[in-house]
Design a protein around this motif. Structure first.
Motif, PDB file in Angstrom:
ATOM      1  N   ARG A  38       0.834  -1.212   0.000  1.00  0.00           N
ATOM      2  CA  ARG A  38       0.000   0.000   0.000  1.00  0.00           C
ATOM      3  C   ARG A  38       0.863   1.255   0.000  1.00  0.00           C
ATOM      4  O   ARG A  38       0.581   2.217  -0.703  1.00  0.00           O
ATOM      5  N   THR A  39       1.916   1.239   0.803  1.00  0.00           N
ATOM      6  CA  THR A  39       2.807   2.397   0.870  1.00  0.00           C
ATOM      7  C   THR A  39       3.463   2.644  -0.482  1.00  0.00           C
ATOM      8  O   THR A  39       3.533   3.788  -0.950  1.00  0.00           O
ATOM      9  N   GLU A  40       3.925   1.595  -1.110  1.00  0.00           N
ATOM     10  CA  GLU A  40       4.561   1.725  -2.423  1.00  0.00           C
ATOM     11  C   GLU A  40       3.563   2.218  -3.468  1.00  0.00           C
ATOM     12  O   GLU A  40       3.903   3.054  -4.311  1.00  0.00           O
ATOM     13  N   ALA A  41       2.322   1.726  -3.426  1.00  0.00           N
ATOM     14  CA  ALA A  41       1.298   2.175  -4.373  1.00  0.00           C
ATOM     15  C   ALA A  41       0.990   3.654  -4.168  1.00  0.00           C
ATOM     16  O   ALA A  41       0.818   4.402  -5.144  1.00  0.00           O
ATOM     17  N   ARG A  42       0.928   4.090  -2.919  1.00  0.00           N
ATOM     18  CA  ARG A  42       0.670   5.506  -2.654  1.00  0.00           C
ATOM     19  C   ARG A  42       1.813   6.380  -3.137  1.00  0.00           C
ATOM     20  O   ARG A  42       1.591   7.451  -3.703  1.00  0.00           O
ATOM     21  N   ARG A  43       3.030   5.940  -2.914  1.00  0.00           N
ATOM     22  CA  ARG A  43       4.183   6.721  -3.382  1.00  0.00           C
ATOM     23  C   ARG A  43       4.204   6.811  -4.897  1.00  0.00           C
ATOM     24  O   ARG A  43       4.463   7.874  -5.469  1.00  0.00           O
ATOM     25  N   THR A  44       3.933   5.701  -5.561  1.00  0.00           N
ATOM     26  CA  THR A  44       3.912   5.688  -7.021  1.00  0.00           C
ATOM     27  C   THR A  44       2.820   6.601  -7.556  1.00  0.00           C
ATOM     28  O   THR A  44       3.051   7.390  -8.477  1.00  0.00           O
ATOM     29  N   ALA A  45       1.636   6.517  -6.965  1.00  0.00           N
ATOM     30  CA  ALA A  45       0.524   7.353  -7.413  1.00  0.00           C
ATOM     31  C   ALA A  45       0.832   8.830  -7.188  1.00  0.00           C
ATOM     32  O   ALA A  45       0.530   9.678  -8.042  1.00  0.00           O
ATOM     33  N   ALA A  46       1.451   9.161  -6.069  1.00  0.00           N
ATOM     34  CA  ALA A  46       1.788  10.558  -5.786  1.00  0.00           C
ATOM     35  C   ALA A  46       2.831  11.074  -6.773  1.00  0.00           C
ATOM     36  O   ALA A  46       2.735  12.214  -7.246  1.00  0.00           O
ATOM     37  N   GLU A  47       3.812  10.253  -7.098  1.00  0.00           N
ATOM     38  CA  GLU A  47       4.840  10.677  -8.057  1.00  0.00           C
ATOM     39  C   GLU A  47       4.249  10.844  -9.459  1.00  0.00           C
ATOM     40  O   GLU A  47       4.588  11.795 -10.165  1.00  0.00           O
ATOM     41  N   LEU A  48       3.381   9.947  -9.865  1.00  0.00           N
ATOM     42  CA  LEU A  48       2.758  10.068 -11.183  1.00  0.00           C
ATOM     43  C   LEU A  48       1.857  11.290 -11.249  1.00  0.00           C
ATOM     44  O   LEU A  48       1.743  11.934 -12.299  1.00  0.00           O
ATOM     45  N   ALA A  49       1.207  11.629 -10.147  1.00  0.00           N
ATOM     46  CA  ALA A  49       0.324  12.801 -10.131  1.00  0.00           C
ATOM     47  C   ALA A  49       1.111  14.095 -10.312  1.00  0.00           C
ATOM     48  O   ALA A  49       0.562  15.096 -10.769  1.00  0.00           O
ATOM     49  N   ARG A  50       2.390  14.085  -9.979  1.00  0.00           N
ATOM     50  CA  ARG A  50       3.227  15.289 -10.120  1.00  0.00           C
ATOM     51  C   ARG A  50       3.737  15.490 -11.543  1.00  0.00           C
ATOM     52  O   ARG A  50       4.232  16.562 -11.859  1.00  0.00           O
TER      53      ARG A  50
END
Length: 76
Positions: A38-50
């Protein structure tokens, strides 16, 4: 020739204790893996959103893919 029994039974409760300990260890491992994923998915999603739309297009994504990923990661 005499036969000597060299095997002894496990102490009372040892097998139950082993099974309980193994079960708890497996559960802890599963929870830790889930949290890490979950932590990795959140980090990936946050980076892609930027990223800008042009950068997303370079890696084969668009805005709808990022929105879907953020939804799966629990960020929306």
């Amino acid at each position: 020739m005499a036969m000597i029994d060299t095997t002894r039974p496990a102490p009372f409760g040892a097998i139950t204790t082993y099974r309980a300990t193994t079960t708890l260890s497996n559960m802890a491992t599963a929870v830790t893996s889930f949290i890490n994923a979950r932590t990795e998915a959140r980090r990936t999603a946050a980076e892609l959103a930027r990223l800008s739309p042009a950068m997303l297009a370079d890696i084969g994504y668009d805005e709808s893919d990022v929105i879907a990923l953020r939804a799966r990661a629990g960020l929306i």
